[in-house]
Design an enzyme around this catalytic site. Structure first.
Site, PDB file in Angstrom:
ATOM      1  N   GLY A  46      -0.597   6.258  14.019  1.00 43.52           N
ATOM      2  CA  GLY A  46       0.145   7.471  14.329  1.00 43.52           C
ATOM      3  C   GLY A  46      -0.509   8.664  13.660  1.00 43.52           C
ATOM      4  N   GLN A  51      -1.173  16.969  10.022  1.00 45.22           N
ATOM      5  CA  GLN A  51      -2.327  16.225   9.474  1.00 45.22           C
ATOM      6  C   GLN A  51      -3.660  16.752  10.005  1.00 45.22           C
ATOM      7  OE1 GLN A  51      -0.488  12.165  10.345  1.00 45.22           O
ATOM      8  NE2 GLN A  51      -1.698  11.769   8.511  1.00 45.22           N
ATOM      9  N   CYS A  88      -1.412   5.711   5.274  1.00 47.61           N
ATOM     10  CA  CYS A  88      -1.417   7.018   5.942  1.00 47.61           C
ATOM     11  C   CYS A  88      -2.835   7.560   5.931  1.00 47.61           C
ATOM     12  CB  CYS A  88      -0.475   7.963   5.193  1.00 47.61           C
ATOM     13  SG  CYS A  88      -0.441   9.627   5.859  1.00 47.61           S
ATOM     14  N   LEU A  89      -3.266   8.105   7.054  1.00 41.65           N
ATOM     15  CA  LEU A  89      -4.630   8.638   7.125  1.00 41.65           C
ATOM     16  C   LEU A  89      -4.828   9.799   6.148  1.00 41.65           C
ATOM     17  CD1 LEU A  89      -5.330   8.600  10.976  1.00 41.65           C
ATOM     18  CD2 LEU A  89      -5.959   6.893   9.254  1.00 41.65           C
ATOM     19  N   HIS A 130       7.780   7.565  10.020  1.00 42.56           N
ATOM     20  CA  HIS A 130       6.698   8.036   9.145  1.00 42.56           C
ATOM     21  C   HIS A 130       6.142   9.378   9.664  1.00 42.56           C
ATOM     22  CE1 HIS A 130       2.817   7.153   6.789  1.00 42.56           C
ATOM     23  NE2 HIS A 130       2.506   8.187   7.540  1.00 42.56           N
ATOM     24  N   GLU A 131       5.921   9.457  10.973  1.00 40.87           N
ATOM     25  CA  GLU A 131       5.337  10.685  11.541  1.00 40.87           C
ATOM     26  C   GLU A 131       6.349  11.835  11.530  1.00 40.87           C
ATOM     27  OE1 GLU A 131       2.254  10.550  11.662  1.00 40.87           O
ATOM     28  OE2 GLU A 131       2.075   8.369  11.720  1.00 40.87           O
ATOM     29  N   HIS A 134       6.327  13.506   8.296  1.00 39.94           N
ATOM     30  CA  HIS A 134       5.225  14.471   8.150  1.00 39.94           C
ATOM     31  C   HIS A 134       5.643  15.867   8.621  1.00 39.94           C
ATOM     32  CE1 HIS A 134       1.649  12.363   6.767  1.00 39.94           C
ATOM     33  NE2 HIS A 134       1.803  11.392   7.649  1.00 39.94           N
TER      34      HIS A 134
HETATM   35 NI    NI Z   1       0.912   9.540   7.638  1.00 40.49          NI
END
Ligand code: NI
Length: 157
Positions: A46, A51, A88-89, A130-131, A134
């Protein structure tokens, strides 16, 4: 389509609240296409617009080869509990356990502004939660049951 640079934890933008998408236009479609490419290029499940440095409420997810774009997502109900490890990226290699709802119902719009509702569970529910976090400036490390371990490793918040 192009890949965009992923913003890393420690950068202020990840802590800001994203604004709703108002225009379902070409710049949104380009953003979504780029987010998809960036997510796949980094083997992510995701990605949220902040991000890639854009404070708009748009996310992309791919769980079990089901790609979804959610614009202005809102979690309207949740049920149960589930604990699994997440990464997480924007955080790097650290993975840690996070408690999430087992099942959610999320309302969102597609890239053309048409509303839809998805009821999902387990990993897709986790990924969407999770997204959506963000979009509110929240990172999984904030809620992580292994936060102490992350901090001991010198992880940034
Ligand atoms: Ni993330």
């Amino acid at each position: 389509m192009a890949t965009r640079n992923v913003v890393f934890v420690g950068e202020n933008i990840l802590r800001k609240k994203s604004k709703p998408v108002k225009d379902y236009d070409e710049s949104l479609w380009e953003l979504l296409d780029d987010m998809k490419e960036t997510m796949y290029a980094n083997d992510g499940m995701g990605l949220a617009a902040p991000q890639v440095g854009i404070l708009r409420r748009a996310i992309v997810v791919d769980v079990n080869n089901a790609f979804l774009e959610l614009i202005n997502p809102e979690i309207i109900s949740q049920k149960g509990e589930d604990i699994e490890e997440e990464g997480c990226l924007s955080v790097g290699t650290f993975r840690g356990r996070v408690k999430r709802p087992y099942e959610i119902t999320v309302k969102a719009c597609d890239r053309y502004g048409y509303p839809f509702t998805v009821k999902c569970e387990k990993w897709l529910a986790r990924c969407i939660c999770h997204e959506v976090d963000h979009l509110n400036g929240v990172l999984f490390i904030d809620k992580c049951l292994d936060k102490d371990k992350y901090l001991k490793q010198g992880g940034k918040i």
